[in-house]
Enzyme design. Structure first.
Site, mmCIF file in Angstrom:
data_model
loop_
_atom_site.group_PDB
_atom_site.id
_atom_site.type_symbol
_atom_site.label_atom_id
_atom_site.label_comp_id
_atom_site.label_asym_id
_atom_site.label_seq_id
_atom_site.Cartn_x
_atom_site.Cartn_y
_atom_site.Cartn_z
ATOM 1 N N TYR A 1 -11.045 5.896 42.631
ATOM 2 C CA TYR A 1 -9.627 6.269 42.550
ATOM 3 C C TYR A 1 -9.377 7.442 43.499
ATOM 4 C CZ TYR A 1 -4.983 7.340 41.050
ATOM 5 O OH TYR A 1 -3.622 7.534 41.054
ATOM 6 N N GLN B 1 -2.253 2.743 35.344
ATOM 7 C CA GLN B 1 -2.245 1.287 35.527
ATOM 8 C C GLN B 1 -3.362 0.827 36.472
ATOM 9 O OE1 GLN B 1 0.247 3.345 36.030
ATOM 10 N NE2 GLN B 1 1.219 3.105 38.016
ATOM 11 N N ASN C 1 -4.494 12.910 38.356
ATOM 12 C CA ASN C 1 -3.676 13.763 37.477
ATOM 13 C C ASN C 1 -3.969 13.436 36.005
ATOM 14 O OD1 ASN C 1 -2.279 11.437 36.915
ATOM 15 N ND2 ASN C 1 -0.431 12.022 38.012
ATOM 16 N N SER D 1 -7.294 21.367 39.861
ATOM 17 C CA SER D 1 -8.235 22.242 40.567
ATOM 18 C C SER D 1 -8.266 23.667 40.019
ATOM 19 C CB SER D 1 -7.847 22.298 42.042
ATOM 20 O OG SER D 1 -7.735 20.992 42.527
ATOM 21 N N GLN E 1 -6.145 26.908 46.060
ATOM 22 C CA GLN E 1 -6.292 25.953 44.960
ATOM 23 C C GLN E 1 -5.045 25.863 44.095
ATOM 24 O OE1 GLN E 1 -9.084 23.729 44.948
ATOM 25 N NE2 GLN E 1 -8.724 24.756 46.888
ATOM 26 N N HIS F 1 -2.555 22.939 44.623
ATOM 27 C CA HIS F 1 -2.834 21.537 44.295
ATOM 28 C C HIS F 1 -1.893 20.977 43.233
ATOM 29 C CE1 HIS F 1 -6.272 20.140 46.510
ATOM 30 N NE2 HIS F 1 -6.884 21.298 46.347
ATOM 31 N N GLU G 1 -14.465 25.459 38.338
ATOM 32 C CA GLU G 1 -14.816 24.393 39.285
ATOM 33 C C GLU G 1 -15.391 24.997 40.577
ATOM 34 O OE1 GLU G 1 -11.437 22.427 40.972
ATOM 35 O OE2 GLU G 1 -12.591 20.661 41.540
ATOM 36 N N HIS G 2 -14.669 25.964 41.141
ATOM 37 C CA HIS G 2 -15.149 26.663 42.345
ATOM 38 C C HIS G 2 -15.303 28.137 42.050
ATOM 39 C CE1 HIS G 2 -12.431 23.393 43.833
ATOM 40 N NE2 HIS G 2 -13.537 23.083 44.495
ATOM 41 N N ASP H 1 -14.073 21.913 50.542
ATOM 42 C CA ASP H 1 -13.146 20.802 50.301
ATOM 43 C C ASP H 1 -13.223 19.758 51.410
ATOM 44 O OD1 ASP H 1 -12.104 21.581 47.924
ATOM 45 O OD2 ASP H 1 -10.234 22.378 48.714
ATOM 46 N N GLU I 1 -42.298 3.657 9.393
ATOM 47 C CA GLU I 1 -40.853 3.389 9.396
ATOM 48 C C GLU I 1 -40.510 2.137 8.578
ATOM 49 O OE1 GLU I 1 -39.431 3.387 13.472
ATOM 50 O OE2 GLU I 1 -39.666 5.553 13.627
ATOM 51 N N HIS J 1 -42.279 -5.012 13.462
ATOM 52 C CA HIS J 1 -42.778 -4.284 14.641
ATOM 53 C C HIS J 1 -44.315 -4.242 14.587
ATOM 54 C CE1 HIS J 1 -38.648 -2.912 14.860
ATOM 55 N NE2 HIS J 1 -38.885 -2.264 15.988
HETATM 56 N N1 NAD Z 1 -11.318 17.595 41.564
HETATM 57 C C1 NAD Z 1 -11.094 16.998 42.717
HETATM 58 O O1 NAD Z 1 -11.985 16.649 43.438
HETATM 59 C C2 NAD Z 1 -9.693 16.741 43.153
HETATM 60 C C3 NAD Z 1 -9.425 16.278 44.450
HETATM 61 C C4 NAD Z 1 -8.131 16.012 44.788
HETATM 62 C C5 NAD Z 1 -7.126 16.205 43.845
HETATM 63 N N2 NAD Z 1 -7.435 16.664 42.612
HETATM 64 C C6 NAD Z 1 -6.447 16.798 41.553
HETATM 65 O O2 NAD Z 1 -5.940 15.468 41.322
HETATM 66 C C7 NAD Z 1 -4.598 15.537 40.922
HETATM 67 C C8 NAD Z 1 -3.763 14.603 41.791
HETATM 68 O O3 NAD Z 1 -2.559 14.349 41.150
HETATM 69 P P1 NAD Z 1 -1.354 13.591 41.851
HETATM 70 O O4 NAD Z 1 -0.245 13.559 40.852
HETATM 71 O O5 NAD Z 1 -1.123 14.207 43.174
HETATM 72 O O6 NAD Z 1 -1.879 12.098 42.153
HETATM 73 P P2 NAD Z 1 -2.446 10.921 41.229
HETATM 74 O O7 NAD Z 1 -2.709 9.786 42.155
HETATM 75 O O8 NAD Z 1 -3.564 11.383 40.393
HETATM 76 O O9 NAD Z 1 -1.259 10.524 40.252
HETATM 77 C C9 NAD Z 1 -0.129 9.832 40.678
HETATM 78 C C10 NAD Z 1 0.143 8.689 39.713
HETATM 79 O O10 NAD Z 1 0.478 9.217 38.427
HETATM 80 C C11 NAD Z 1 1.293 8.267 37.758
HETATM 81 N N3 NAD Z 1 2.379 8.972 37.044
HETATM 82 C C12 NAD Z 1 3.163 9.957 37.512
HETATM 83 N N4 NAD Z 1 4.065 10.308 36.568
HETATM 84 C C13 NAD Z 1 3.832 9.512 35.495
HETATM 85 C C14 NAD Z 1 4.415 9.385 34.198
HETATM 86 N N5 NAD Z 1 5.434 10.157 33.812
HETATM 87 N N6 NAD Z 1 3.913 8.477 33.330
HETATM 88 C C15 NAD Z 1 2.882 7.689 33.688
HETATM 89 N N7 NAD Z 1 2.286 7.760 34.920
HETATM 90 C C16 NAD Z 1 2.754 8.652 35.789
HETATM 91 C C17 NAD Z 1 1.899 7.366 38.816
HETATM 92 O O11 NAD Z 1 1.497 6.073 38.561
HETATM 93 C C18 NAD Z 1 1.296 7.821 40.127
HETATM 94 O O12 NAD Z 1 0.814 6.723 40.857
HETATM 95 C C19 NAD Z 1 -4.204 17.022 41.015
HETATM 96 O O13 NAD Z 1 -4.298 17.570 39.727
HETATM 97 C C20 NAD Z 1 -5.258 17.660 41.908
HETATM 98 O O14 NAD Z 1 -5.518 19.020 41.603
HETATM 99 C C21 NAD Z 1 -8.686 16.921 42.237
HETATM 100 N N1 HSO Z 2 -9.988 21.340 45.967
HETATM 101 C C1 HSO Z 2 -9.889 19.959 45.525
HETATM 102 C C2 HSO Z 2 -10.813 19.787 44.339
HETATM 103 O O1 HSO Z 2 -10.479 20.613 43.310
HETATM 104 C C3 HSO Z 2 -10.275 18.961 46.568
HETATM 105 C C4 HSO Z 2 -9.393 18.915 47.767
HETATM 106 C C5 HSO Z 2 -9.056 17.843 48.505
HETATM 107 N N2 HSO Z 2 -8.303 18.271 49.531
HETATM 108 C C6 HSO Z 2 -8.176 19.550 49.445
HETATM 109 N N3 HSO Z 2 -8.818 19.969 48.374
HETATM 110 ZN ZN ZN Z 3 -8.563 21.883 47.516
#
Ligand code: NAD
Ligand code: HSO
Ligand code: ZN
Length: 434
Positions: free
Chosen positions: A129, A191, A214, A237, A259, A262, A327-328, A361, A415, A420
């Site tokens: 994903y 989905q 998310n 993040s 961070q 994000h 995380e970081h 990153d 046992e 066995h």
């Molecule tokens: N840890 C990591 O390596 C890393 C890397 C990149 C991003 N992130 C994190 O990932 C997250 C990305 O989130 P994003 O929102 O940009 O993208 P995402 O792709 O995770 O989510 C978007 C999807 O959420 C769904 N959505 C939105 N609102 C909704 C609702 N009300 N009900 C049901 N579904 C809903 C939609 O289907 C949409 O396609 C951020 O929290 C970011 O900090 C973490």
């Molecule tokens: N810091 C994020 C993980 O927490 C990863 C990322 C992707 N692009 C930029 N930053």
């Molecule tokens: Zn980042």
């Protein structure tokens, strides 16, 4: 961003606050996510496309859900050659870091006629994903796909949410192609996770789903765990900067903001022994905020989950950092290597002022999919191990089994598992009769 003196009470209330960001605290979305999963499970493509229209405002059909070779070719034409070069350079670093994680099957035998071992095999079909709601993440494509490639996964399927016009960002497509993804589907959110877990007419079921997302993605991964494997649940993040009076306040501020941008649920924490640094870093944050493009997100994130903790000693600061398990973690102190040896809990540790978080990153090589919400106490960064499974291998010759057969019979009888015991005894009936 709150500034508080570090003590037992403030750290306890901060930890409580941070836990509000965990998928475990989002019960209110659990029902909505369960409904999405159940509908995609029963109505398959029909529900998948309806949710894509509802949440991503994109019309996707069985004819357009899979990215075509033509779309990939067009993406290559649209991506700047200089960006493609950077993606390729980062890819080399990430692949070579993960090559070092690869483990081999092993077998050992002894003169008594036994052979024991562990067979390590790549997973067959993995779903990756890649988030795409609030930002575009070609770097996350590389981070998720390359360890799977290094592990030798046979088929890598990627999903990411489409834009309103039903297309994907060219840089995401190019990164996917460079990394070696087999098939890409234009769906996101809960989905997409449901489709990967149960399969639809268009999307095949996978063995394991990895990748950050998310709160809806995180809850969906939690819900399908068991039906398929998942990696850790990497949520919003986090950054924790551990600094003393030798740190540059401008760098500290810039790194915290990196961070916070994000997500509104992202968290940025400075723990410092220097009141002067705390004050200056706060001033710098205000300065940078005037010009940063994601100011609204950053302000919400800092208001809710941004902290400056003033510690009396570096030992106290380290203890608090270990309790938070960010995380970081950046260490900007006079003796960062010594401090690093005292860190128990952190997804990734960045040492010294030239090792800022975005280096990890995008480029250095270690994975940026890391444990969040304090789970660095028991989870590790995404890596090759997430894409393999192991089988134990056991061989005993008749002589080797004979030597210890009475021990096993005794254990089984203890046992009260007589079948066995019988499975062992039946092999030595003749010897026992003599
Ligand atoms: N840890 C990591 O390596 C890393 C890397 C990149 C991003 N992130 C994190 O990932 C997250 C990305 O989130 P994003 O929102 O940009 O993208 P995402 O792709 O995770 O989510 C978007 C999807 O959420 C769904 N959505 C939105 N609102 C909704 C609702 N009300 N009900 C049901 N579904 C809903 C939609 O289907 C949409 O396609 C951020 O929290 C970011 O900090 C973490
Ligand atoms: N810091 C994020 C993980 O927490 C990863 C990322 C992707 N692009 C930029 N930053
Ligand atoms: Zn980042």
């Amino acid at each position: 961003m709150k500034t508080v003196r570090l003590n037992q009470e403030t750290i306890a209330s901060l930890l409580d606050d941070l836990l509000k960001r965990s998928p475990n605290s989002y019960g209110k979305y659990e029902n909505a996510v369960a409904e999405i999963i159940s509908n995609v499970r029963s109505k398959k493509d029909e529900a998948l496309f309806a949710y894509t229209e509802k949440f991503d405002h994109a019309k996707i059909t069985d004819k357009t859900v899979q990215v075509t070779q033509q779309e990939i070719d067009e993406a290559y034409e649209r991506v700047e050659p200089a960006l493609l070069e950077v993606i390729q350079k980062a890819l080399v670093n990430i692949r070579s870091y993960h090559e070092k994680q690869k483990r081999q099957s092993w077998f050992c035998s002894d003169e008594k006629g036994t052979m024991l071992g562990q067979k390590i095999l790549p997973l067959q079909r993995v779903g990756v994903y890649v988030p795409g709601g609030k930002a575009v993440y070609p770097s996350s494509v590389l981070m998720n796909v390359l360890p799977a490639k290094v592990a030798g996964v046979e088929k890598i399927i990627m999903t990411t949410p489409p834009g309103k016009d039903g297309s994907l960002n060219p840089s995401t497509l190019v990164a996917a192609k460079e990394a070696g993804v087999d098939t890409i589907y234009k769906v996101g959110g809960a989905q997409a996770i449901a489709a990967l877990a149960y399969g639809t007419q268009s999307i095949p079921k996978v063995d394991k789903i990895v990748g950050p997302g998310n709160i809806f993605v995180a809850l969906a991964k939690k819900a399908v765990y068991g039906q398929v494997g998942i990696d850790s649940i990497a949520g919003p993040s986090e950054i924790l900067v551990l600094a003393d009076d030798t740190a540059n306040p401008r760098y500290v501020a810039a790194d915290l903001l990196s961070q916070a941008e994000h997500d509104e649920l992202a968290s940025a924490i400075l723990i410092t022994t220097s009141e002067k640094l705390a004050r200056q870093a706060k001033e710098q944050i205000s300065e940078f905020l005037k010009v940063l493009s994601r100011r609204e997100i950053i302000e919400k994130s800092l208001d809710h989950f941004g902290y400056i903790l003033l510690a009396d000693t570096m030992e106290e600061a380290i203890e608090a950092a270990n309790a938070i398990a960010s995380e970081h973690m950046e260490i900007l102190t006079e003796n960062p290597f010594e401090v690093m040896t005292k860190i128990r809990n952190a997804g990734a540790i960045f040492i010294g002022e030239s090792s800022c978080e975005p280096l990890g990153d995008y480029f250095a090589g270690p994975n940026h999919v890391l444990p969040t919400n304090g789970t660095a106490k028991f989870f590790s960064p995404l890596g090759v191990d997430d894409f393999v499974k192991k089988s134990s291998v056991i061989y005993y010759s008749r002589e080797a089994l004979h030597e210890i057969h009475r021990d096993i019979i005794q254990f089984a009888n203890c046992e009260q598992l007589t079948a066995h015991a019988n499975s062992i005894a039946v092999r030595f009936e003749k010897e026992e009769k003599q």
